[in-house]
Design a protein around this motif. Structure first.
Motif, PDB file in Angstrom:
ATOM      1  N   ILE A  47       0.840  -1.196   0.000  1.00 23.55           N
ATOM      2  CA  ILE A  47       0.000   0.000   0.000  1.00 23.55           C
ATOM      3  C   ILE A  47       0.876   1.246   0.000  1.00 23.55           C
ATOM      4  CG2 ILE A  47      -1.621   1.364   1.371  1.00 23.55           C
ATOM      5  CD1 ILE A  47      -2.825  -1.350   2.288  1.00 23.55           C
TER       6      ILE A  47
ATOM      7  N   PRO B 248     -13.958  10.190  -1.268  1.00 30.04           N
ATOM      8  CA  PRO B 248     -12.749   9.650  -1.872  1.00 30.04           C
ATOM      9  C   PRO B 248     -11.447  10.007  -1.151  1.00 30.04           C
ATOM     10  CG  PRO B 248     -13.397  11.634  -3.016  1.00 30.04           C
ATOM     11  CD  PRO B 248     -14.457  11.373  -1.970  1.00 30.04           C
ATOM     12  N   ASP B 249     -11.510  10.917  -0.191  1.00 29.84           N
ATOM     13  CA  ASP B 249     -10.280  11.364   0.462  1.00 29.84           C
ATOM     14  C   ASP B 249      -9.703  10.282   1.367  1.00 29.84           C
ATOM     15  OD1 ASP B 249     -10.291  14.089  -0.550  1.00 29.84           O
ATOM     16  OD2 ASP B 249     -12.036  14.386   0.740  1.00 29.84           O
ATOM     17  N   PRO B 250      -8.370  10.229   1.491  1.00 31.01           N
ATOM     18  CA  PRO B 250      -7.760   9.268   2.418  1.00 31.01           C
ATOM     19  C   PRO B 250      -8.204   9.553   3.851  1.00 31.01           C
ATOM     20  CG  PRO B 250      -6.096  10.282   1.015  1.00 31.01           C
ATOM     21  CD  PRO B 250      -7.369  11.032   0.793  1.00 31.01           C
ATOM     22  N   GLU B 251      -8.234   8.494   4.641  1.00 29.94           N
ATOM     23  CA  GLU B 251      -8.601   8.637   6.045  1.00 29.94           C
ATOM     24  C   GLU B 251      -7.350   8.710   6.904  1.00 29.94           C
ATOM     25  OE1 GLU B 251     -11.114   6.600   9.680  1.00 29.94           O
ATOM     26  OE2 GLU B 251     -10.605   5.361   7.953  1.00 29.94           O
TER      27      GLU B 251
ATOM     28  N   ALA C 256      -4.848   5.939   5.318  1.00 31.51           N
ATOM     29  CA  ALA C 256      -5.280   4.703   4.682  1.00 31.51           C
ATOM     30  C   ALA C 256      -6.438   5.030   3.748  1.00 31.51           C
ATOM     31  CB  ALA C 256      -5.719   3.685   5.727  1.00 31.51           C
ATOM     32  N   HIS C 257      -6.714   4.124   2.826  1.00 33.67           N
ATOM     33  CA  HIS C 257      -7.889   4.274   1.992  1.00 33.67           C
ATOM     34  C   HIS C 257      -9.114   3.869   2.797  1.00 33.67           C
ATOM     35  CE1 HIS C 257      -6.283   5.367  -1.880  1.00 33.67           C
ATOM     36  NE2 HIS C 257      -5.274   4.556  -1.635  1.00 33.67           N
TER      37      HIS C 257
ATOM     38  N   HIS D 238       0.809   3.919  -3.033  1.00 32.51           N
ATOM     39  CA  HIS D 238       0.118   5.181  -2.784  1.00 32.51           C
ATOM     40  C   HIS D 238       0.977   6.249  -2.107  1.00 32.51           C
ATOM     41  CE1 HIS D 238      -3.534   3.243  -4.074  1.00 32.51           C
ATOM     42  NE2 HIS D 238      -3.295   2.261  -3.225  1.00 32.51           N
TER      43      HIS D 238
END
Length: 150
Positions: free
Chosen positions: A19, A59-62, A48-49, A23
């Motif tokens: 990951i 859609p934003d990363p967490e 993280a996704h 990313h």
């Protein structure tokens, strides 16, 4: 015959490495630097996704954090989350990130406020059968109480 490696499982370190490679980000392991607990696993923090079952979050990363109970109340979640937030904005150039927080999780809400986050919306979390809050922070200067963070 040499022993086989254990089968891969969700969340295994190898998968996390993939990951990060794909990313440019992923969760960070948090370890103690105290001499009597040196290297002890305390939890994780980082980006993280959002899992597919929470696609409604956007859609934003967490930006997330989770520490074992013995590490609570020491400012570690805030310290790690601030570092991850700043890395995401500066190195990765992300314009926004979210945190998904249970409405009764007051400790995580306090961390989110210190990060300059605000509740953006509430969504259903089918994994726990409850609604959760989606907190958001955008890149740029943030006012947190009496402090201005750039």
């Amino acid at each position: 015959m040499a022993p086989r490696p254990p089968p891969s499982r969700p969340g295994a370190p190898v998968e996390r490495s993939a990951i990060v490679k794909d990313h440019g980000y992923g969760p960070w392991v948090l370890e103690s630097r105290e001499p009597d607990r040196l290297g002890e696993f305390l939890g994780f923090a980082g980006l993280a996704h959002v899992p597919p079952f929470l696609a409604e979050a956007g859609p934003d990363p967490e930006l997330g954090w989770r520490l074992k109970r013995s590490a609570w109340g020491q400012g570690l979640a805030t310290e790690a989350a601030v570092a991850a937030r700043d890395d995401a904005f500066r190195r990765l150039g992300l314009p926004e990130m979210i945190s998904i927080i249970h409405p009764e999780n007051v400790r995580s809400q306090r961390v989110a406020v210190k990060l300059g986050m605000r509740v953006a919306r509430r969504i259903d979390n089918p994994a726990i059968g409850r609604r959760v809050d989606v907190w958001s922070v955008v890149s740029g200067p943030v006012d947190v109480g009496r402090h201005h963070i750039t």
